[in-house]
Structures are given as C-alpha cells and as structure tokens.
Design an enzyme around this catalytic site. Structure first.
Site, PDB file in Angstrom:
ATOM      1  N   CYS A   1       0.846  -1.192   0.000  1.00 56.53           N
ATOM      2  CA  CYS A   1       0.000   0.000   0.000  1.00 56.53           C
ATOM      3  C   CYS A   1       0.887   1.249   0.000  1.00 56.53           C
ATOM      4  O   CYS A   1       1.998   1.234   0.525  1.00 56.53           O
ATOM      5  CB  CYS A   1      -0.907   0.004   1.232  1.00 56.53           C
ATOM      6  SG  CYS A   1      -2.037   1.421   1.272  1.00 56.53           S
TER       7      CYS A   1
ATOM      8  N   ASP B   1       0.427   3.782   1.671  1.00 60.16           N
ATOM      9  CA  ASP B   1       0.391   4.362   3.028  1.00 60.16           C
ATOM     10  C   ASP B   1       1.809   4.602   3.563  1.00 60.16           C
ATOM     11  O   ASP B   1       2.683   3.732   3.446  1.00 60.16           O
ATOM     12  CB  ASP B   1      -0.362   3.367   3.939  1.00 60.16           C
ATOM     13  CG  ASP B   1      -0.710   3.958   5.288  1.00 60.16           C
ATOM     14  OD1 ASP B   1       0.219   4.376   6.014  1.00 60.16           O
ATOM     15  OD2 ASP B   1      -1.905   4.013   5.626  1.00 60.16           O
TER      16      ASP B   1
ATOM     17  N   ARG C   1       3.002   4.521   6.393  1.00 58.84           N
ATOM     18  CA  ARG C   1       3.419   3.766   7.581  1.00 58.84           C
ATOM     19  C   ARG C   1       3.922   2.355   7.272  1.00 58.84           C
ATOM     20  O   ARG C   1       4.250   1.609   8.204  1.00 58.84           O
ATOM     21  CB  ARG C   1       2.229   3.675   8.559  1.00 58.84           C
ATOM     22  CG  ARG C   1       1.721   5.028   9.003  1.00 58.84           C
ATOM     23  CD  ARG C   1       0.360   4.903   9.672  1.00 58.84           C
ATOM     24  NE  ARG C   1      -0.666   4.452   8.729  1.00 58.84           N
ATOM     25  CZ  ARG C   1      -1.924   4.158   9.064  1.00 58.84           C
ATOM     26  NH1 ARG C   1      -2.313   4.254  10.320  1.00 58.84           N
ATOM     27  NH2 ARG C   1      -2.794   3.759   8.155  1.00 58.84           N
TER      28      ARG C   1
ATOM     29  N   HIS D   1      -2.312  -3.990   4.886  1.00 60.26           N
ATOM     30  CA  HIS D   1      -2.105  -3.641   6.303  1.00 60.26           C
ATOM     31  C   HIS D   1      -3.437  -3.349   6.972  1.00 60.26           C
ATOM     32  O   HIS D   1      -4.337  -2.775   6.353  1.00 60.26           O
ATOM     33  CB  HIS D   1      -1.152  -2.443   6.445  1.00 60.26           C
ATOM     34  CG  HIS D   1      -1.712  -1.163   5.891  1.00 60.26           C
ATOM     35  ND1 HIS D   1      -2.313  -0.213   6.681  1.00 60.26           N
ATOM     36  CD2 HIS D   1      -1.785  -0.688   4.621  1.00 60.26           C
ATOM     37  CE1 HIS D   1      -2.712   0.806   5.921  1.00 60.26           C
ATOM     38  NE2 HIS D   1      -2.406   0.530   4.661  1.00 60.26           N
TER      39      HIS D   1
ATOM     40  N   CYS E   1      -6.224  -0.064   6.859  1.00 58.80           N
ATOM     41  CA  CYS E   1      -5.966   0.552   5.536  1.00 58.80           C
ATOM     42  C   CYS E   1      -7.107   1.530   5.181  1.00 58.80           C
ATOM     43  O   CYS E   1      -8.280   1.146   5.122  1.00 58.80           O
ATOM     44  CB  CYS E   1      -5.859  -0.537   4.467  1.00 58.80           C
ATOM     45  SG  CYS E   1      -5.482   0.119   2.817  1.00 58.80           S
TER      46      CYS E   1
HETATM   47 ZN    ZN Z   1      -3.457   1.192   2.983  1.00 57.62          ZN
END
Ligand code: ZN
Length: 214
Positions: free
Chosen positions: A47, A49, A51, A103, A106
C-alpha cells in the site's frame, strides 16, 4: 516557501546529507556495488500508506527488494504500471518471491466499505468493492466496523495474490520452470508484525478452469 513548507522540505534535505555521510563512511563497498546494478530476489507490492515501508518492515537493505506501491495494494490486469513492474521483476530481475502486503487499518479498504464519494479514487476503490461483493455474506456478518475493514484487508490481499497468479507473466514463468512463489501478507502497524495469510501459490494448479493457462 512558507515556514511549514520549508520545515518539512528541509528535513528531507538534512536527512539526505546524513545519508550521504553514512554512505561515505561505509567501508564495505556495497554502495559502489549497488551503483552498478540490482539483483533483488523479492518483489513487494504494498500500500502507498506512509506507515508501511517495505525495507524497514522486512529488515532489508537497498538493493534487496523491488517495490511497487499503490492505494490498498491492488493488482488489476489493466494497470500498465503494475504489469510493467511485474514483467520486469519476473522476466528481467528473475525475483523468486512476490509479496502482496496489505495492512490493518488501511484507509483505502475502509473507504471502499463506505457509501461516500472521495473523488477520482472511487474508481480505483471499485476493485476492492468487488472483493467485498464476492465476500459480502462474511463481511456483513461482522458488526464492528474496524473488524469489517480488517477482514476485508485480508480478503483483498488474497484476491490480489490470485489476480497476480492469473497473469500470463506469472503463469509463463511457472511454465518455463522458473522458481517463483506469490505470497499474501498483512502488516499490523501497531506491532510491526508481518502476518502470512497462507495463500502462497507456486504453480497454477489451483487457479481453476478458465484462469489456469495451458
Ligand atoms: Zn493502505
């Protein structure tokens, strides 16, 4: 540039200066080696993202993981970006493992479970809504919204693994005797754990009639 803008940008510039120092002081010769080329054995599709950085989570170093990331780690057969990464990783780099890494928590998966519009991303999220549609009975039976999202995160990873295995790229690699395993994993950001979803494919035997190429 206003103060807020320059603060975060300067952090990047400062961070790079520290990295340059680190590279300069490294006597192993690995960076000189890396400058000549890459031989990663892993393709990571994760992803976007902020993190979930592939290297930090897996304890790997530059040169060890070839990475593609998009919102909610979606692998669709019409995405030329993903297909190009996959083709290069499998046919040129000859990676041995492909990991689809979702994750928990999400945002993309959470958004796909709502009826709100979020803009152009709504079209991308339709792919995850499709995963919901296929698994609606199971998802609808979960009451807690967070748990619903987290279960769809797991199911989405499994679906994207299956999508990768359906590509002619992956199936031709197997047909040609190339060693290649496609795995699905989910990251728990709070604990750092990478959890195997036990949906690994190493051949097309279980893909089913119309999906497995001869
Ligand atoms: Zn995500």
């Amino acid at each position: 540039m206003c103060n807020d803008l320059s603060t975060s940008f300067n952090r990047i510039i400062q961070g790079n200066k520290e990295w340059v120092d680190f590279v300069k002081n490294d006597s192993s010769g690995r960076f000189q080696q890396l400058a000549k080329g890459q031989h990663p054995e892993i393709l990571w599709i994760g992803c976007a993202d902020s993190r979930v950085p592939a290297n930090e989570i897996t304890g790997t170093k530059p040169g060890e993981v070839f990475v593609h990331r998009n919102i909610a780690n979606v692998c669709v057969h019409s995405d030329m970006n993903m297909l190009s990464v996959l083709d290069y990783a499998v046919n040129v780099l000859k990676v041995k493992h492909i990991i689809v890494a979702g994750h928990y928590g999400c945002g993309g998966v959470a958004a796909s479970l709502s009826s709100s519009q979020f803009g152009i991303i709504d079209n991308w999220l339709q792919h995850i809504k499709d995963v919901y549609r296929i698994n609606a009975n199971e998802i609808d039976a979960i009451e807690d919204q967070q748990l619903k999202t987290d279960r769809l995160v797991e199911l989405n990873v499994q679906e994207q693994v299956s999508n990768l295995c359906r590509t002619s790229i992956v199936q031709n690699a197997w047909k040609n005797g190339q060693e290649l395993a496609v795995h699905g994993m989910v990251i728990n950001i709070g604990t750092g754990e990478l959890i195997d979803q036990n949906c690994t494919f190493t051949n097309n035997n279980t893909l089913g009639n119309v999906f497995a190429y001869k």
